[in-house]
Motif scaffolding. Structure first.
Motif, PDB file in Angstrom:
ATOM      1  N   CYS A  13       0.027  -2.181  12.013  1.00 50.20           N
ATOM      2  CA  CYS A  13      -0.434  -2.449  10.648  1.00 50.20           C
ATOM      3  C   CYS A  13       0.773  -2.443   9.701  1.00 50.20           C
ATOM      4  O   CYS A  13       1.585  -1.517   9.750  1.00 50.20           O
ATOM      5  CB  CYS A  13      -1.427  -1.374  10.247  1.00 50.20           C
ATOM      6  SG  CYS A  13      -1.824  -1.384   8.499  1.00 50.20           S
ATOM      7  N   CYS A  16       0.191   1.064   7.173  1.00 53.11           N
ATOM      8  CA  CYS A  16       0.300   2.444   7.670  1.00 53.11           C
ATOM      9  C   CYS A  16       1.187   2.555   8.911  1.00 53.11           C
ATOM     10  O   CYS A  16       1.569   3.648   9.307  1.00 53.11           O
ATOM     11  CB  CYS A  16      -1.094   3.013   7.957  1.00 53.11           C
ATOM     12  SG  CYS A  16      -1.887   2.303   9.407  1.00 53.11           S
ATOM     13  N   CYS A  55      -7.167  -3.198   9.729  1.00 56.12           N
ATOM     14  CA  CYS A  55      -6.582  -2.035  10.401  1.00 56.12           C
ATOM     15  C   CYS A  55      -7.653  -0.967  10.537  1.00 56.12           C
ATOM     16  O   CYS A  55      -8.267  -0.568   9.548  1.00 56.12           O
ATOM     17  CB  CYS A  55      -5.393  -1.494   9.603  1.00 56.12           C
ATOM     18  SG  CYS A  55      -4.799   0.087  10.262  1.00 56.12           S
ATOM     19  N   CYS A  58      -6.272   2.562   8.468  1.00 58.89           N
ATOM     20  CA  CYS A  58      -6.182   2.733   7.012  1.00 58.89           C
ATOM     21  C   CYS A  58      -7.111   1.802   6.235  1.00 58.89           C
ATOM     22  O   CYS A  58      -7.353   2.020   5.054  1.00 58.89           O
ATOM     23  CB  CYS A  58      -4.741   2.542   6.540  1.00 58.89           C
ATOM     24  SG  CYS A  58      -4.156   0.841   6.614  1.00 58.89           S
TER      25      CYS A  58
HETATM   26 ZN   LIG Z   1      -3.178   0.511   8.658  1.00 57.10          ZN
END
Ligand SMILES: [Zn+2]
Length: 229
Positions: A13, A16, A55, A58
């Motif tokens: 991602c 994050c 994702c 997050c």
């Molecule tokens: Zn993420």
């Protein structure tokens, strides 16, 4: 069944940094028809349900190109600060239905507005959300939920052509004008559709530079005029 046409990959991602599972659609799909705004109807699966990558850690969401592209530190900071405060909690689904697909687009649109991405990019997200309803709605009532998003796409493309510098990725300004005209037509707004498409029909350069687009615009324009009689 949809699972024959999808597979799962793992990607980092950009916000994050964790690795998230992503569902991808295999490329060999059977096309049933394509609408004036390029929305394509496929026989066995709806690939638009999987356009937005989310994702699972997050909750960041974007189309594949944006998800994989380099993200400026400033954007990363804005998004992380937001995501820490708001638990988005988008569960990983190996199969998405209409509700999951819609939720994924709404997240992607929300972040693209937060980051002030180009109007053309945002228009494209709204347009595809309209396609999700059109191709994935179970009845006419649900399919009709596409209308406000077509409207939004038409407005954003029009504004983008006035304010942004083209081409934007593969998108030319003529293509953006064409798309806004097609959106108006599909919403049943005939006069704005004709007005918008007329801008292309009268453009002799377009005929040489983008002959396919010119022909498509002319065909749609003629169809609308026939229908109006
Ligand atoms: Zn993420």
């Amino acid at each position: 069944m949809a699972e024959e046409h999808t597979y799962v990959v793992r990607k980092p991602c950009p916000v994050c940094g964790e690795t998230s599972r992503i569902v991808k659609v295999k490329s060999r799909l059977i096309v049933e028809k394509t609408d004036w705004d390029y929305c394509t109807h496929y026989r066995d699966i709806n690939p638009y349900f999987y356009t937005i990558w989310v994702c699972e850690h997050c909750g960041y969401a974007a189309d594949e190109n944006t998800f994989l592209a380099y993200m400026p530190e400033k954007h990363k900071k804005t998004l992380s600060e937001f995501l820490v405060k708001h638990k988005v909690g988008f569960k990983f689904h190996e199969q998405r239905g209409l509700p999951e697909a819609v939720a994924s687009y709404k997240l992607a649109i929300y972040y693209s507005e937060m980051l002030e991405e180009s109007l053309a990019h945002r228009a494209g997200l709204y347009l595809k959300l309209a396609w999700v309803y059109r191709t994935g709605g179970k009845d006419d009532e649900e399919k009709a939920e596409e209308k406000p998003y077509l409207q939004k796409a038409a407005e954003l493309y029009t504004e983008s052509v006035m304010r942004e510098r083209y081409p934007i990725g593969p998108l030319t300004d003529s293509m953006a004008i064409y798309l806004s005209g097609a959106c108006y037509y599909l919403m049943g707004e005939i006069e704005p559709a004709i007005q918008t498409l007329s801008r292309l029909i009268g453009d002799q350069d377009l005929r040489d530079v983008e002959p396919k687009l010119y022909d498509r615009a002319r065909d749609l324009w003629q169809d609308i005029r026939e229908e109006r009689k």
